[in-house]
Design an enzyme around this catalytic site. Sequence first.
Site, short mmCIF file in Angstrom:
data_model
loop_
_atom_site.label_atom_id
_atom_site.label_comp_id
_atom_site.label_asym_id
_atom_site.label_seq_id
_atom_site.Cartn_x
_atom_site.Cartn_y
_atom_site.Cartn_z
N ASP A 8 0.99 -1.28 0.03
CA ASP A 8 0.17 0.34 0.08
C ASP A 8 0.71 1.21 -0.14
OD1 ASP A 8 -2.30 1.68 0.28
OD2 ASP A 8 -2.05 1.18 2.47
N ASP A 10 -0.41 4.80 1.10
CA ASP A 10 -0.39 6.59 1.46
C ASP A 10 -0.57 5.70 2.87
OD1 ASP A 10 -1.03 8.61 3.20
OD2 ASP A 10 -2.88 8.99 1.43
N ASP A 204 -1.86 -0.61 5.82
CA ASP A 204 -1.17 0.64 7.05
C ASP A 204 -3.26 -0.13 7.73
OD1 ASP A 204 -2.77 2.17 4.87
OD2 ASP A 204 -2.77 3.54 6.50
#
Length: 257
Positions: A8, A10, A204
Site C-alpha cells: 500500500d 498512503d 496500514d
Amino acid sequence: MKHGLLIDMDGVIYSGETLIEGADKFISDLQKHGIPFTFMTNNSQRTRLDGVRKLKHLGIDVTEDQIYTSAMATGKFLGDQGAQGTAYVLGEGGLLTSLHENGISLVNTDPEFVVLGEGRNFTLEMVQRAVDMILAGAKFITTNRDPSPKKPGWSNLGIAATTAMIEEATGRKAFVTGKPSPVMMRSARKYLGLETAETTVIGDTMETDIQGGVQMGYKTILVLSGIAKKEDLSRYAFKPDLTVSSVAQIAMPLKWW
C-alpha cells in the site's frame, strides 16, 4: 519458490505529502536484492504516471509497471465481462484511462455499467443521472469504499459517502472492485506474477489491506504509520502475520520466506 510484496502507499510509504521515515531505504533495499513488488493503491483518480511522479518527488524511483491501482482492477474486471461493455463514469484520470484501455466505451445514455471512482469534478446532477441509469437497469460498480478521514478542510467527500448516497437513492448495493475485494487482491497478485503462497501484503489498514490479504490466504504485515492503532487490533476477528511501527522495521528475508 519466489516471493513478492503488494505494498500500500498512503500510510505506508508516505503520509499525505510527507515521506514516512525509512520508506525510501526499504524500497531501495527491495530493488537492490531483486525482490518483486508492486504498489497497490485504492486511489482510482490518479494515473500510474501520477504515482511515479509523486514517489520520485519523495526520493523513490520506480516505473509505472510497479504501480497497480483500483482503476486497473476495475478496467480489467469490466473488460472481462464483455468486450462491448459501456459505462457511465463518475470519476477522473486513472479510471477513465483504464476503462478505455480495456475496451469499455464511455457513454452518457443507456450504459451497461455505472462506475464510481474518486473525483472532485462531478456534480449532484451527474449523480442523479447515475441514479436514474441504475434504476433503469445499469449495474453499479464502485472502485473502493475508502472512508473520508473526517478531518476539517478535507477537500474530498470520500468515495464511501458517495457510494452510500447512490445506494440509498437506488436501493442497489454497489459491487466493489478495489481492496479488500478479491477482484483487486487476486488481479494484483497475478499482475506481479505470484502464486498465493508467494504473496505478502503490506498495509496500514485492517479493513482493506490486511482483511483482503487474510481472505485471499496471503501473508500480511500491518504497519502502524498510518490509520491502524495498536490498541484497536484486539477487536478484529483476524490478525496480521506481523505488526511493525513502519516499513523501516521490516527485515528481509521475511521469516516465512
